[in-house]
Design a protein around this motif. Structure first.
Motif, PDB file in Angstrom:
ATOM      1  N   ALA A  41      -4.117  -6.205   5.317  1.00 34.97           N
ATOM      2  CA  ALA A  41      -3.169  -5.485   4.470  1.00 34.97           C
ATOM      3  C   ALA A  41      -3.530  -5.631   2.993  1.00 34.97           C
ATOM      4  N   ILE A  42      -3.895  -6.843   2.590  1.00 38.68           N
ATOM      5  CA  ILE A  42      -4.276  -7.061   1.193  1.00 38.68           C
ATOM      6  C   ILE A  42      -5.479  -6.202   0.838  1.00 38.68           C
ATOM      7  N   SER A  43      -6.440  -6.146   1.735  1.00 34.24           N
ATOM      8  CA  SER A  43      -7.627  -5.317   1.505  1.00 34.24           C
ATOM      9  C   SER A  43      -7.249  -3.856   1.319  1.00 34.24           C
ATOM     10  N   THR A  44      -6.400  -3.346   2.202  1.00 35.27           N
ATOM     11  CA  THR A  44      -5.965  -1.953   2.139  1.00 35.27           C
ATOM     12  C   THR A  44      -5.193  -1.670   0.854  1.00 35.27           C
ATOM     13  N   ILE A  45      -4.307  -2.588   0.489  1.00 36.71           N
ATOM     14  CA  ILE A  45      -3.486  -2.400  -0.708  1.00 36.71           C
ATOM     15  C   ILE A  45      -4.350  -2.440  -1.966  1.00 36.71           C
ATOM     16  N   GLU A  46      -5.285  -3.380  -2.024  1.00 35.60           N
ATOM     17  CA  GLU A  46      -6.160  -3.488  -3.192  1.00 35.60           C
ATOM     18  C   GLU A  46      -7.024  -2.227  -3.348  1.00 35.60           C
ATOM     19  N   LYS A  47      -7.508  -1.699  -2.235  1.00 39.90           N
ATOM     20  CA  LYS A  47      -8.309  -0.468  -2.287  1.00 39.90           C
ATOM     21  C   LYS A  47      -7.471   0.693  -2.812  1.00 39.90           C
ATOM     22  N   ALA A  48      -6.218   0.769  -2.367  1.00 42.97           N
ATOM     23  CA  ALA A  48      -5.323   1.828  -2.841  1.00 42.97           C
ATOM     24  C   ALA A  48      -5.097   1.694  -4.345  1.00 42.97           C
ATOM     25  N   GLY A  49      -4.983   0.466  -4.815  1.00 38.94           N
ATOM     26  CA  GLY A  49      -4.802   0.239  -6.247  1.00 38.94           C
ATOM     27  C   GLY A  49      -6.026   0.623  -7.048  1.00 38.94           C
ATOM     28  N   SER A  50      -7.207   0.314  -6.506  1.00 40.13           N
ATOM     29  CA  SER A  50      -8.431   0.644  -7.231  1.00 40.13           C
ATOM     30  C   SER A  50      -8.686   2.148  -7.276  1.00 40.13           C
ATOM     31  N   LYS A  51      -8.150   2.876  -6.291  1.00 40.07           N
ATOM     32  CA  LYS A  51      -8.296   4.336  -6.267  1.00 40.07           C
ATOM     33  C   LYS A  51      -7.269   5.026  -7.147  1.00 40.07           C
ATOM     34  N   GLY A  52      -6.315   4.248  -7.662  1.00 39.97           N
ATOM     35  CA  GLY A  52      -5.317   4.826  -8.544  1.00 39.97           C
ATOM     36  C   GLY A  52      -4.108   5.385  -7.822  1.00 39.97           C
ATOM     37  N   VAL A  53      -3.989   5.073  -6.521  1.00 38.85           N
ATOM     38  CA  VAL A  53      -2.833   5.553  -5.768  1.00 38.85           C
ATOM     39  C   VAL A  53      -1.598   4.746  -6.150  1.00 38.85           C
ATOM     40  N   TYR A  54      -1.798   3.434  -6.358  1.00 34.19           N
ATOM     41  CA  TYR A  54      -0.703   2.556  -6.775  1.00 34.19           C
ATOM     42  C   TYR A  54      -1.054   1.917  -8.122  1.00 34.19           C
ATOM     43  N   HIS A  55      -0.032   1.627  -8.915  1.00 37.20           N
ATOM     44  CA  HIS A  55      -0.200   0.907 -10.172  1.00 37.20           C
ATOM     45  C   HIS A  55      -0.530  -0.549  -9.861  1.00 37.20           C
ATOM     46  N   LYS A  56      -1.275  -1.201 -10.753  1.00 42.73           N
ATOM     47  CA  LYS A  56      -1.705  -2.579 -10.484  1.00 42.73           C
ATOM     48  C   LYS A  56      -0.541  -3.537 -10.290  1.00 42.73           C
ATOM     49  N   ASN A  57       0.566  -3.317 -11.022  1.00 38.27           N
ATOM     50  CA  ASN A  57       1.728  -4.192 -10.851  1.00 38.27           C
ATOM     51  C   ASN A  57       2.383  -3.971  -9.486  1.00 38.27           C
ATOM     52  N   ASN A  58       2.378  -2.729  -9.025  1.00 36.10           N
ATOM     53  CA  ASN A  58       2.931  -2.403  -7.711  1.00 36.10           C
ATOM     54  C   ASN A  58       2.087  -3.084  -6.626  1.00 36.10           C
ATOM     55  N   VAL A  59       0.775  -3.033  -6.794  1.00 31.60           N
ATOM     56  CA  VAL A  59      -0.142  -3.690  -5.848  1.00 31.60           C
ATOM     57  C   VAL A  59       0.146  -5.183  -5.815  1.00 31.60           C
ATOM     58  N   SER A  60       0.261  -5.771  -6.993  1.00 31.86           N
ATOM     59  CA  SER A  60       0.501  -7.203  -7.091  1.00 31.86           C
ATOM     60  C   SER A  60       1.814  -7.591  -6.423  1.00 31.86           C
ATOM     61  N   ARG A  61       2.852  -6.793  -6.639  1.00 33.59           N
ATOM     62  CA  ARG A  61       4.163  -7.074  -6.052  1.00 33.59           C
ATOM     63  C   ARG A  61       4.104  -7.004  -4.531  1.00 33.59           C
ATOM     64  N   LYS A  62       3.458  -5.974  -4.000  1.00 30.02           N
ATOM     65  CA  LYS A  62       3.355  -5.820  -2.546  1.00 30.02           C
ATOM     66  C   LYS A  62       2.624  -7.009  -1.919  1.00 30.02           C
ATOM     67  N   VAL A  63       1.510  -7.414  -2.526  1.00 33.57           N
ATOM     68  CA  VAL A  63       0.730  -8.536  -2.008  1.00 33.57           C
ATOM     69  C   VAL A  63       1.540  -9.827  -2.069  1.00 33.57           C
ATOM     70  N   ALA A  64       2.233 -10.033  -3.177  1.00 35.50           N
ATOM     71  CA  ALA A  64       3.020 -11.261  -3.343  1.00 35.50           C
ATOM     72  C   ALA A  64       4.137 -11.349  -2.306  1.00 35.50           C
ATOM     73  N   ARG A  65       4.821 -10.246  -2.074  1.00 34.11           N
ATOM     74  CA  ARG A  65       5.919 -10.250  -1.107  1.00 34.11           C
ATOM     75  C   ARG A  65       5.408 -10.525   0.305  1.00 34.11           C
ATOM     76  N   LEU A  66       4.280  -9.895   0.662  1.00 33.02           N
ATOM     77  CA  LEU A  66       3.724 -10.132   1.999  1.00 33.02           C
ATOM     78  C   LEU A  66       3.263 -11.570   2.150  1.00 33.02           C
ATOM     79  N   SER A  67       2.594 -12.098   1.120  1.00 31.85           N
ATOM     80  CA  SER A  67       2.107 -13.476   1.170  1.00 31.85           C
ATOM     81  C   SER A  67       3.271 -14.458   1.303  1.00 31.85           C
ATOM     82  N   LYS A  68       4.327 -14.201   0.564  1.00 32.89           N
ATOM     83  CA  LYS A  68       5.515 -15.052   0.624  1.00 32.89           C
ATOM     84  C   LYS A  68       6.129 -15.022   2.023  1.00 32.89           C
ATOM     85  N   ALA A  69       6.171 -13.839   2.621  1.00 32.38           N
ATOM     86  CA  ALA A  69       6.749 -13.697   3.971  1.00 32.38           C
ATOM     87  C   ALA A  69       5.910 -14.479   4.989  1.00 32.38           C
ATOM     88  N   VAL A  70       4.582 -14.367   4.883  1.00 38.56           N
ATOM     89  CA  VAL A  70       3.706 -15.064   5.835  1.00 38.56           C
ATOM     90  C   VAL A  70       3.800 -16.566   5.641  1.00 38.56           C
TER      91      VAL A  70
END
Length: 87
Positions: A54-83
Motif C-alpha cells: 500500500a505504501i508503494s502504491t500511495i507513494e507512486k500516486a503522490g509522485s505522479k501528482g494524483v495526490y498532494h504530498k501531505n495527503n500521501v503522508s497522512r494516508k501512510v501514517a494512518r495505515l502504519s498506526k493501524a498496523v
C-alpha cells in the motif's frame, strides 16, 4: 465541441489524465482496504505485507501528482498506526 485545434487537444488530454487518475486512485483505495481488512482480522503478518504494498502504491500516486504530498503522508501514517496497533 471546441473548434480550435489546441482546445480539442486539451479536451482529449484532460480525458486521458482523468482516466489515469481514476485508475490510480482506485488502486490506492483497494490497497488501503486490504490493509484495513488485515488489521480488523488481527493478522499482523498479512497487515505488514499489505502495508508495504500500500505504501508503494500511495507513494507512486503522490509522485505522479494524483495526490498532494501531505495527503500521501497522512494516508501512510494512518495505515502504519493501524498496523502498529495490532498486539
Amino acid at each position: 465541441m471546441a473548434n480550435i485545434k489546441s482546445s480539442k487537444k486539451r479536451i482529449l488530454v484532460a480525458q486521458t489524465r482523468t482516466e489515469r487518475n481514476k485508475a490510480v486512485r482506485s488502486a490506492v483505495k483497494t490497497s488501503i482496504k486490504k490493509v484495513e481488512t488485515a488489521v480488523e482480522a488481527k493478522d499482523k503478518a498479512a497487515a505488514q505485507s499489505a502495508l508495504t504494498a500500500a505504501i508503494s502504491t500511495i507513494e507512486k500516486a503522490g509522485s505522479k501528482g494524483v495526490y498532494h504530498k501531505n495527503n500521501v503522508s497522512r494516508k501512510v501514517a494512518r495505515l502504519s498506526k493501524a498496523v502498529n496497533s495490532i498486539a
